[in-house]
Each structure stands twice: as structure tokens, then as C-alpha cells.
Scaffold this motif. Sequence first.
Motif, PDB file in Angstrom:
ATOM      1  N   LEU A  67     -24.098  16.894  -2.251  1.00 17.40           N
ATOM      2  CA  LEU A  67     -23.099  15.918  -2.676  1.00 17.40           C
ATOM      3  C   LEU A  67     -22.066  16.676  -3.506  1.00 17.40           C
ATOM      4  O   LEU A  67     -22.419  17.351  -4.475  1.00 17.40           O
ATOM      5  N   TYR A  68     -20.809  16.588  -3.101  1.00 21.49           N
ATOM      6  CA  TYR A  68     -19.744  17.277  -3.821  1.00 21.49           C
ATOM      7  C   TYR A  68     -18.994  16.259  -4.669  1.00 21.49           C
ATOM      8  O   TYR A  68     -18.445  15.281  -4.148  1.00 21.49           O
ATOM      9  N   LEU A  69     -18.995  16.517  -5.951  1.00 20.29           N
ATOM     10  CA  LEU A  69     -18.421  15.586  -6.912  1.00 20.29           C
ATOM     11  C   LEU A  69     -17.139  16.139  -7.503  1.00 20.29           C
ATOM     12  O   LEU A  69     -17.059  17.322  -7.847  1.00 20.29           O
ATOM     13  N   CYS A  70     -16.174  15.258  -7.628  1.00 23.60           N
ATOM     14  CA  CYS A  70     -14.923  15.589  -8.285  1.00 23.60           C
ATOM     15  C   CYS A  70     -14.877  14.813  -9.595  1.00 23.60           C
ATOM     16  O   CYS A  70     -15.295  13.646  -9.656  1.00 23.60           O
ATOM     17  N   ALA A  71     -14.380  15.442 -10.648  1.00 23.94           N
ATOM     18  CA  ALA A  71     -14.240  14.781 -11.937  1.00 23.94           C
ATOM     19  C   ALA A  71     -12.844  15.029 -12.479  1.00 23.94           C
ATOM     20  O   ALA A  71     -12.291  16.121 -12.305  1.00 23.94           O
ATOM     21  N   SER A  72     -12.285  14.029 -13.125  1.00 22.81           N
ATOM     22  CA  SER A  72     -10.968  14.232 -13.729  1.00 22.81           C
ATOM     23  C   SER A  72     -11.034  13.979 -15.232  1.00 22.81           C
ATOM     24  O   SER A  72     -11.911  13.272 -15.726  1.00 22.81           O
ATOM     25  N   SER A  73     -10.105  14.588 -15.943  1.00 21.47           N
ATOM     26  CA  SER A  73     -10.017  14.412 -17.391  1.00 21.47           C
ATOM     27  C   SER A  73      -8.595  14.715 -17.829  1.00 21.47           C
ATOM     28  O   SER A  73      -7.813  15.302 -17.072  1.00 21.47           O
ATOM     29  N   ARG A  74      -8.276  14.331 -19.044  1.00 19.25           N
ATOM     30  CA  ARG A  74      -6.908  14.560 -19.521  1.00 19.25           C
ATOM     31  C   ARG A  74      -6.655  16.049 -19.742  1.00 19.25           C
ATOM     32  O   ARG A  74      -5.636  16.589 -19.339  1.00 19.25           O
ATOM     33  N   GLN A  75      -7.613  16.702 -20.403  1.00 27.07           N
ATOM     34  CA  GLN A  75      -7.400  18.124 -20.697  1.00 27.07           C
ATOM     35  C   GLN A  75      -8.597  18.989 -20.358  1.00 27.07           C
ATOM     36  O   GLN A  75      -8.553  20.186 -20.550  1.00 27.07           O
ATOM     37  N   GLY A  76      -9.680  18.400 -19.870  1.00 33.79           N
ATOM     38  CA  GLY A  76     -10.839  19.199 -19.482  1.00 33.79           C
ATOM     39  C   GLY A  76     -12.145  18.708 -20.042  1.00 33.79           C
ATOM     40  O   GLY A  76     -13.193  18.999 -19.489  1.00 33.79           O
ATOM     41  N   TYR A  77     -12.130  17.948 -21.144  1.00 31.12           N
ATOM     42  CA  TYR A  77     -13.389  17.410 -21.619  1.00 31.12           C
ATOM     43  C   TYR A  77     -13.409  15.905 -21.363  1.00 31.12           C
ATOM     44  O   TYR A  77     -12.421  15.331 -20.960  1.00 31.12           O
ATOM     45  N   GLU A  78     -14.575  15.275 -21.591  1.00 32.36           N
ATOM     46  CA  GLU A  78     -14.772  13.856 -21.277  1.00 32.36           C
ATOM     47  C   GLU A  78     -14.367  13.593 -19.824  1.00 32.36           C
ATOM     48  O   GLU A  78     -13.356  12.947 -19.530  1.00 32.36           O
ATOM     49  N   GLN A  79     -15.178  14.109 -18.918  1.00 31.46           N
ATOM     50  CA  GLN A  79     -14.853  14.061 -17.499  1.00 31.46           C
ATOM     51  C   GLN A  79     -15.401  12.793 -16.850  1.00 31.46           C
ATOM     52  O   GLN A  79     -16.525  12.380 -17.124  1.00 31.46           O
ATOM     53  N   TYR A  80     -14.599  12.226 -15.938  1.00 40.29           N
ATOM     54  CA  TYR A  80     -14.955  11.012 -15.218  1.00 40.29           C
ATOM     55  C   TYR A  80     -15.095  11.362 -13.740  1.00 40.29           C
ATOM     56  O   TYR A  80     -14.189  11.958 -13.151  1.00 40.29           O
ATOM     57  N   PHE A  81     -16.224  10.950 -13.164  1.00 35.74           N
ATOM     58  CA  PHE A  81     -16.574  11.385 -11.821  1.00 35.74           C
ATOM     59  C   PHE A  81     -16.215  10.357 -10.756  1.00 35.74           C
ATOM     60  O   PHE A  81     -16.257   9.151 -10.984  1.00 35.74           O
ATOM     61  N   GLY A  82     -15.917  10.879  -9.578  1.00 32.02           N
ATOM     62  CA  GLY A  82     -15.747  10.063  -8.399  1.00 32.02           C
ATOM     63  C   GLY A  82     -17.080   9.804  -7.715  1.00 32.02           C
ATOM     64  O   GLY A  82     -18.117  10.293  -8.172  1.00 32.02           O
ATOM     65  N   PRO A  83     -17.057   9.067  -6.597  1.00 29.15           N
ATOM     66  CA  PRO A  83     -18.302   8.712  -5.902  1.00 29.15           C
ATOM     67  C   PRO A  83     -18.918   9.860  -5.118  1.00 29.15           C
ATOM     68  O   PRO A  83     -20.080   9.786  -4.721  1.00 29.15           O
ATOM     69  N   GLY A  84     -18.145  10.906  -4.896  1.00 25.21           N
ATOM     70  CA  GLY A  84     -18.683  12.067  -4.207  1.00 25.21           C
ATOM     71  C   GLY A  84     -18.473  12.044  -2.706  1.00 25.21           C
ATOM     72  O   GLY A  84     -18.204  11.001  -2.102  1.00 25.21           O
ATOM     73  N   THR A  85     -18.580  13.227  -2.105  1.00 27.75           N
ATOM     74  CA  THR A  85     -18.584  13.402  -0.656  1.00 27.75           C
ATOM     75  C   THR A  85     -19.923  14.011  -0.276  1.00 27.75           C
ATOM     76  O   THR A  85     -20.279  15.085  -0.776  1.00 27.75           O
ATOM     77  N   ARG A  86     -20.640  13.330   0.603  1.00 28.86           N
ATOM     78  CA  ARG A  86     -21.930  13.838   1.065  1.00 28.86           C
ATOM     79  C   ARG A  86     -21.681  14.726   2.279  1.00 28.86           C
ATOM     80  O   ARG A  86     -21.256  14.243   3.328  1.00 28.86           O
ATOM     81  N   LEU A  87     -21.932  16.026   2.130  1.00 31.17           N
ATOM     82  CA  LEU A  87     -21.741  16.994   3.218  1.00 31.17           C
ATOM     83  C   LEU A  87     -23.100  17.384   3.784  1.00 31.17           C
ATOM     84  O   LEU A  87     -23.983  17.798   3.044  1.00 31.17           O
ATOM     85  N   THR A  88     -23.230  17.239   5.084  1.00 28.66           N
ATOM     86  CA  THR A  88     -24.436  17.677   5.783  1.00 28.66           C
ATOM     87  C   THR A  88     -24.045  18.770   6.756  1.00 28.66           C
ATOM     88  O   THR A  88     -23.146  18.578   7.590  1.00 28.66           O
ATOM     89  N   VAL A  89     -24.695  19.918   6.661  1.00 27.84           N
ATOM     90  CA  VAL A  89     -24.445  21.043   7.563  1.00 27.84           C
ATOM     91  C   VAL A  89     -25.652  21.190   8.475  1.00 27.84           C
ATOM     92  O   VAL A  89     -26.786  21.332   8.004  1.00 27.84           O
ATOM     93  N   THR A  90     -25.402  21.159   9.783  1.00 23.21           N
ATOM     94  CA  THR A  90     -26.513  21.244  10.752  1.00 23.21           C
ATOM     95  C   THR A  90     -26.468  22.554  11.523  1.00 23.21           C
ATOM     96  O   THR A  90     -25.429  23.237  11.536  1.00 23.21           O
ATOM     97  N   GLN A 125     -21.689   8.155 -13.848  1.00 26.41           N
ATOM     98  CA  GLN A 125     -20.959   7.296 -14.769  1.00 26.41           C
ATOM     99  C   GLN A 125     -21.250   7.742 -16.201  1.00 26.41           C
ATOM    100  O   GLN A 125     -22.416   7.925 -16.561  1.00 26.41           O
ATOM    101  N   LEU A 126     -20.206   7.902 -17.007  1.00 29.18           N
ATOM    102  CA  LEU A 126     -20.384   8.333 -18.393  1.00 29.18           C
ATOM    103  C   LEU A 126     -20.995   7.203 -19.214  1.00 29.18           C
ATOM    104  O   LEU A 126     -20.432   6.108 -19.307  1.00 29.18           O
ATOM    105  N   LEU A 127     -22.162   7.472 -19.812  1.00 29.41           N
ATOM    106  CA  LEU A 127     -22.839   6.494 -20.656  1.00 29.41           C
ATOM    107  C   LEU A 127     -22.361   6.575 -22.102  1.00 29.41           C
ATOM    108  O   LEU A 127     -22.078   5.565 -22.729  1.00 29.41           O
ATOM    109  N   LEU A 128     -22.331   7.790 -22.620  1.00 28.13           N
ATOM    110  CA  LEU A 128     -21.903   7.995 -23.994  1.00 28.13           C
ATOM    111  C   LEU A 128     -21.613   9.471 -24.224  1.00 28.13           C
ATOM    112  O   LEU A 128     -21.985  10.318 -23.406  1.00 28.13           O
TER     113      LEU A 128
END
Lengths: 111, 114
Positions: A88-111, B45-48
Motif C-alpha cells: 500500500l503506497y501512502l501519500c501524506a501532506s503537511s504545511r511544512q513537513g510535520y503533522e502529516q495527513y494521509f490519503g487513502p493509499g494506492t494498493r499495488l499488486t505485482v504479479t 488518520q491522525l489521532l493525536l
Amino acid sequence: DAGVTQSPTHLIKTRGQHVTLRCSPISGHKSVSWYQQVLGQGPQFIFQYYEKEERGRGNFPDRFSARQFPNYSSELNVNALLLGDSALYLCASSRQGYEQYFGPGTRLTVT
Amino acid sequence: AQSVTQLDSQVPVFEEAPVELRCNYSSSVSVYLFWYVQYPNQGLQLLLKYLSGSTLVKGINGFEAEFNKSQTSFHLRKPSVHISDTAEYFCALQNDQAGTALIFGKGTTLSVSS
């Protein structure tokens, strides 16, 4: 406000192929980070970008690359896919790099 | 090197019981600390978060955590859990310089049953 969005949600690729994953950050966030989460493990850091510049890189091979666009969206590219890249590849965004908020992710399957 | 250790891989509890998920960290520099929750087939999801100030941090969904610098711990607690709290919980740290990577523990599976 909309959260972090990622596309596609699921992807199936064959070994040796190339893949591009996309991420749109929360409005106003200028930093995007990418993480890989293998089943049963915590996420592992791949890249961080801030204002279109690479700010950090994790311990991943050169097959992994990324970039950030002027609108702060980002792409993660993986070349020469291996079975071990399945995750699962997750992307996170933040204003300057801390306190990151994540997206739902992309599930990659390699066969 | 920095690291995060979540001491319990699985924690089963009954509904309305209290719960504590344990997290220890190792770092030679000051850090920020976070707890994230991941529901099945979803992102995190960020909890705290603890950035500075009061060592008792309150988050969403009734969770709280206490930063203990001398014991290098950041345990997550909830006085009464619900079935809907069943999920994977991750403790993470970040160097206190903005723009560095989150380092995650391996996660704790909280299973709440009736």
C-alpha cells in the motif's frame, strides 16, 4: 476542505513494468511525503518534497523516483517492478513537513 | 538512530473496558510524537500529537496519550472502548526539525469484542 486524494486506488502490474502513482495534497499544504506499507508492517518513508524540492529520501533503490508539481501535487514512479514492491503506497501532506495527513493509499499488486 | 517500539502486537479487550497501547521510542534528539489509527483498507488518520507543552495530550474519539521523557514513552489510553475502535494503531516519531520523515512502529491491533 477535501483531504489528501490518491489515484488509482488499486493497481495490478507485472514484474518488470513501470508504475506511476498520483497524489493531491490538502489545499494550502506545500509538502508531500510518500510511504510504503507492506502488509503487517508500519509505513516506511520513501520521499518528501517541499516547494517542489526533494527534502528527504528513505532507504529505497533508485528504481523509485518522485516529483512535485507547481500546484503541489506529486507523482511517485517505480521502474522495473519486483514482486516485493507489492504494498500500500501512502501519500501524506503537511504545511511544512510535520503533522502529516494521509490519503487513502494506492494498493499495488505485482504479479 | 531513531526507532519506535510498540510493545504489544495485539490487544484484545471487551467493550466499555479501558485500554492502554504502549509505545517506547529511542532518539538522541528532541522529537515530535504521534498516534495514527488505520481502519481496514484505509489510510492513516491522525489521532493525536505531542509537539511541546503539556505532556498529557488529548485527541479525537476520546483517546489521550502521555509523553514521558524520562521513560521515553508515549502510551495511548482510552477509558472506555467501543466496538468501532477496532483497528490498527501506529505510534510514530519525527525529528523536531520540520520536514523530516515519520518513523513508525510496527503497529498494535486493537480488537474490541462485546
